[in-house]
Write an enzyme that holds these catalytic residues in place. Structure first.
Site, mmCIF file in Angstrom:
data_model
loop_
_atom_site.group_PDB
_atom_site.id
_atom_site.type_symbol
_atom_site.label_atom_id
_atom_site.label_comp_id
_atom_site.label_asym_id
_atom_site.label_seq_id
_atom_site.Cartn_x
_atom_site.Cartn_y
_atom_site.Cartn_z
ATOM 1 N N PHE A 155 -19.402 79.833 37.565
ATOM 2 C CA PHE A 155 -18.610 80.327 38.700
ATOM 3 C C PHE A 155 -18.914 79.591 40.003
ATOM 4 O O PHE A 155 -18.483 80.027 41.061
ATOM 5 C CB PHE A 155 -18.841 81.834 38.886
ATOM 6 C CG PHE A 155 -18.396 82.649 37.703
ATOM 7 C CD1 PHE A 155 -17.054 82.960 37.523
ATOM 8 C CD2 PHE A 155 -19.303 83.079 36.748
ATOM 9 C CE1 PHE A 155 -16.628 83.695 36.411
ATOM 10 C CE2 PHE A 155 -18.900 83.812 35.636
ATOM 11 C CZ PHE A 155 -17.553 84.122 35.476
ATOM 12 N N LEU A 156 -19.694 78.492 39.928
ATOM 13 C CA LEU A 156 -20.049 77.817 41.186
ATOM 14 C C LEU A 156 -18.803 77.278 41.884
ATOM 15 O O LEU A 156 -17.800 76.970 41.249
ATOM 16 C CB LEU A 156 -21.060 76.697 40.933
ATOM 17 C CG LEU A 156 -20.709 75.526 40.003
ATOM 18 C CD1 LEU A 156 -19.762 74.541 40.646
ATOM 19 C CD2 LEU A 156 -21.984 74.838 39.579
ATOM 20 N N LYS A 210 -13.839 84.251 32.829
ATOM 21 C CA LYS A 210 -13.671 83.090 33.717
ATOM 22 C C LYS A 210 -12.209 82.942 34.152
ATOM 23 O O LYS A 210 -11.901 82.740 35.320
ATOM 24 C CB LYS A 210 -14.147 81.819 33.001
ATOM 25 C CG LYS A 210 -13.940 80.553 33.763
ATOM 26 C CD LYS A 210 -14.761 80.477 35.041
ATOM 27 C CE LYS A 210 -14.310 79.319 35.904
ATOM 28 N NZ LYS A 210 -15.046 79.224 37.148
ATOM 29 N N CYS A 266 -9.999 73.454 39.355
ATOM 30 C CA CYS A 266 -10.069 74.707 38.591
ATOM 31 C C CYS A 266 -8.806 75.554 38.652
ATOM 32 O O CYS A 266 -8.164 75.765 37.627
ATOM 33 C CB CYS A 266 -11.275 75.520 39.047
ATOM 34 S SG CYS A 266 -12.825 74.730 38.586
HETATM 35 N N1 LIG Z 1 -15.750 71.721 39.253
HETATM 36 C C1 LIG Z 1 -15.917 73.019 39.445
HETATM 37 O O1 LIG Z 1 -15.997 73.529 40.559
HETATM 38 C C2 LIG Z 1 -16.036 73.936 38.234
HETATM 39 C C3 LIG Z 1 -16.495 75.247 38.420
HETATM 40 C C4 LIG Z 1 -16.628 76.065 37.313
HETATM 41 C C5 LIG Z 1 -16.269 75.593 36.056
HETATM 42 N N2 LIG Z 1 -15.801 74.340 35.904
HETATM 43 C C6 LIG Z 1 -15.476 73.868 34.552
HETATM 44 O O2 LIG Z 1 -16.564 73.075 34.096
HETATM 45 C C7 LIG Z 1 -16.084 72.010 33.273
HETATM 46 C C8 LIG Z 1 -16.536 70.673 33.832
HETATM 47 O O3 LIG Z 1 -15.928 70.490 35.095
HETATM 48 P P1 LIG Z 1 -16.394 69.348 36.098
HETATM 49 O O4 LIG Z 1 -15.662 69.583 37.375
HETATM 50 O O5 LIG Z 1 -17.875 69.270 36.115
HETATM 51 O O6 LIG Z 1 -15.796 68.057 35.349
HETATM 52 P P2 LIG Z 1 -16.125 66.523 35.639
HETATM 53 O O7 LIG Z 1 -14.930 65.774 35.234
HETATM 54 O O8 LIG Z 1 -16.671 66.347 37.027
HETATM 55 O O9 LIG Z 1 -17.324 66.196 34.631
HETATM 56 C C9 LIG Z 1 -17.196 66.157 33.253
HETATM 57 C C10 LIG Z 1 -18.152 65.099 32.721
HETATM 58 O O10 LIG Z 1 -18.180 65.179 31.299
HETATM 59 C C11 LIG Z 1 -18.337 63.857 30.804
HETATM 60 N N3 LIG Z 1 -17.987 63.814 29.391
HETATM 61 C C12 LIG Z 1 -16.765 63.768 28.798
HETATM 62 N N4 LIG Z 1 -16.882 63.763 27.453
HETATM 63 C C13 LIG Z 1 -18.212 63.802 27.187
HETATM 64 C C14 LIG Z 1 -18.969 63.828 25.995
HETATM 65 N N5 LIG Z 1 -18.363 63.825 24.805
HETATM 66 N N6 LIG Z 1 -20.305 63.894 26.080
HETATM 67 C C15 LIG Z 1 -20.916 63.898 27.289
HETATM 68 N N7 LIG Z 1 -20.253 63.885 28.447
HETATM 69 C C16 LIG Z 1 -18.917 63.833 28.406
HETATM 70 C C17 LIG Z 1 -17.442 63.029 31.695
HETATM 71 O O11 LIG Z 1 -17.774 61.650 31.639
HETATM 72 C C18 LIG Z 1 -17.749 63.664 33.062
HETATM 73 O O12 LIG Z 1 -18.817 63.016 33.712
HETATM 74 C C19 LIG Z 1 -14.567 72.190 33.206
HETATM 75 O O13 LIG Z 1 -14.236 72.943 32.090
HETATM 76 C C20 LIG Z 1 -14.278 72.970 34.468
HETATM 77 O O14 LIG Z 1 -13.097 73.744 34.354
HETATM 78 C C21 LIG Z 1 -15.691 73.480 36.974
#
Ligand SMILES: NC(=O)c1ccc[n+]([C@@H]2O[C@H](COP(=O)([O-])OP(=O)(O)OC[C@H]3O[C@@H](n4cnc5c(N)ncnc54)[C@H](O)[C@@H]3O)[C@@H](O)[C@H]2O)c1
Length: 444
Positions: A155-156, A210, A266
């Site tokens: 939830f960040l 979520k 998100c």
């Molecule tokens: N960004 C936010 O504020 C936030 C908050 C809560 C939840 N989420 C959720 O968290 C998840 C990640 O979001 P994010 O913003 O960190 O995404 P992001 O795109 O910043 O990071 C995802 C990372 O995963 C890596 N990746 C892809 N396939 C991979 C694999 N097979 N093995 C290892 N690494 C791999 C990518 O290279 C990338 O660095 C999503 O589902 C998002 O909805 C995001």
């Protein structure tokens, strides 16, 4: 504890660093070689307040490491966090290819009990799919190793992510396994110092929690934007309405700011994914669909105002744009309203001089070099030679600008304010033509 984070993006990097901060031995695995090289050479791939110091401190203490070696990652942690992206696929459903790829990797390399924790935002039922992929990978090698799959949505908030993770409102853990629940309680105990933040539930409810959280927050925003549009037609002031309803503790002040639409990594994708996943089980989520439709329309509001102000003359206008990131304190431009505004200006033949305190590199990365986009080093520089100013993101430094300098630099004193950061009465006194959201225009 030894923990592995798959994915070193906004969520994985923050989560990994915060888990290291409380003493764990964390290995972050990412398939992006450039990102891992940067991290291993002292760089940070994203802008997030407080993150650089946190990462460096824990790296130096030997508690936080980065690798592209997936096998080493799987062997390292008793707990394997999945924090990879779940972008929308062609029809808006969450694309699970990265999550399931990690599941396959874990199944391929694990040789003792693992807890697989899904931190990525994923539709209800994904934990079952993850378990099936892990089982299949094990079976292909004729092996059977015990594991549990847990849903632990994150939830960040970008821009406040480190604080949110270190001092969470709640930690949702969905599992039917007592063994997994006990271990995760240990992982999260340092973040529950003043009271127990952990809310334990079944896997599917955790997955839905979520989407429920993001769906409700997006609903509040779209509701207010709908009301803002009505306020303009009624000649009422949405900011007065906002204060009038926010003071009711049942409603509250948060997430009722009218504006030029929500963006980011998100809300747009999660709202879309929720309605698509509802559709797949035969349910039409009408409210959620309306939230998305209202937001798409709202993202056009600023350009509609710009176009109606300039008329056909828009073709040779240069617009100064303040704020590229989808919100302040981040460099994230995923589905940012700034993109809709800029793309509409370009489609109409105009050009943009843009400034953002953090997202210029990201804009360069997305749009490359183009004649109709100048990325400026300061808010003032963006105004030079421009015909109007558009405020898209409410960064602190835009809140109290030197309006005389704005008037002097713009060829015409016009501001389009997508976040209602300025006061219409002040704009009138200053002789600035001012358009905002849900309030009547001020014509100088
Ligand atoms: N960004 C936010 O504020 C936030 C908050 C809560 C939840 N989420 C959720 O968290 C998840 C990640 O979001 P994010 O913003 O960190 O995404 P992001 O795109 O910043 O990071 C995802 C990372 O995963 C890596 N990746 C892809 N396939 C991979 C694999 N097979 N093995 C290892 N690494 C791999 C990518 O290279 C990338 O660095 C999503 O589902 C998002 O909805 C995001």
């Amino acid at each position: 504890m030894k923990l592995t984070m798959h994915g070193a993006g906004y969520v994985g990097l923050v989560t990994g660093a915060c888990l290291a901060e409380v003493g764990n031995d964390v290995l972050c695995v990412d398939v992006d070689q450039r990102k891992i090289d940067l991290l291993n050479n002292g760089g940070i791939p994203i802008y997030e307040p407080g993150l650089t110091e946190l990462v460096r401190r824990n790296e130096e203490a030997g508690r936080l490491q980065f690798t592209t070696d997936i096998e080493a990652g799987v062997r390292h942690g008793a707990v394997q966090f999945i924090a990879v992206g779940t972008p929308p696929d062609e029809d808006g459903s969450a694309d699970l290819q990265h999550v399931l790829a990690v599941a396959g990797n874990i199944g391929r390399w694990m040789d003792d009990y693992k807890i697989i924790v899904d931190k990525s935002t994923v539709p209800v039922g994904t934990a079952d799919q993850v378990a099936a992929v892990v089982r299949e990978a094990l079976a292909e090698q004729g092996r059977a190793v015990d594991f549990d799959v847990v849903s632990n949505p994150e939830f960040l908030k970008e821009g406040a992510a480190v604080g949110d993770f270190m001092k969470p409102d709640r930690i949702v853990v969905g599992t039917n396994s007592e063994r997994a629940a006990k271990l995760l309680r240990r992982v999260y105990q340092p973040f529950s110092r003043n009271h127990d933040k952990l809310i334990l539930m079944d896997v599917r409810s955790a997955e839905l929690t979520k989407y429920a959280a993001n769906g409700l927050l997006a609903t509040k925003i779209s509701f207010m934007n709908e009301l803002a549009n009505l306020a303009e037609l009624y000649d009422a002031d949405i900011e007065k309405v906002r204060i009038g309803i926010g003071s009711d503790p049942r409603i509250g002040y948060s997430f009722i700011y009218p504006g030029c639409g929500y963006g980011g990594s998100c809300f747009p994708k999660d709202v879309r994914a929720l309605s698509r996943s509802a559709e797949q089980i035969g349910y039409q989520a009408e409210l959620i669909e309306a939230v998305e439709a209202i937001n798409n329309r709202q993202k056009e509001q600023l350009f509609t105002k710009i176009a109606s102000h300039f008329g056909a003359a828009i073709t040779d206008k240069t617009i100064a744009l303040w704020g590229l990131a989808f919100k302040p304190n981040t460099d994230d431009m995923r589905e940012a309203p700034s993109r809709s505004v800029m793309e509409s200006i370009w489609a109409a033949g105009g050009s943009v001089r843009a400034y953002d305190p953090q997202a210029r590199e990201e804009a360069r990365h997305i749009y490359g070099e183009r004649a109709d986009l100048t990325l400026c080093d300061s808010a003032d520089a963006a105004l030079d030679g421009a015909d109007a100013l558009v405020v898209v993101t409410e960064w602190q430094e835009f809140r109290s600008p030197d309006f005389d300098a704005i008037k002097a630099r713009l060829s015409e004193p016009v501001i389009f304010d997508g976040r209602n950061v300025y006061d219409p009465a002040t704009m009138r006194e200053l002789g600035i033509t001012y358009y905002s959201i849900g309030r009547g225009a001020v014509v100088a």
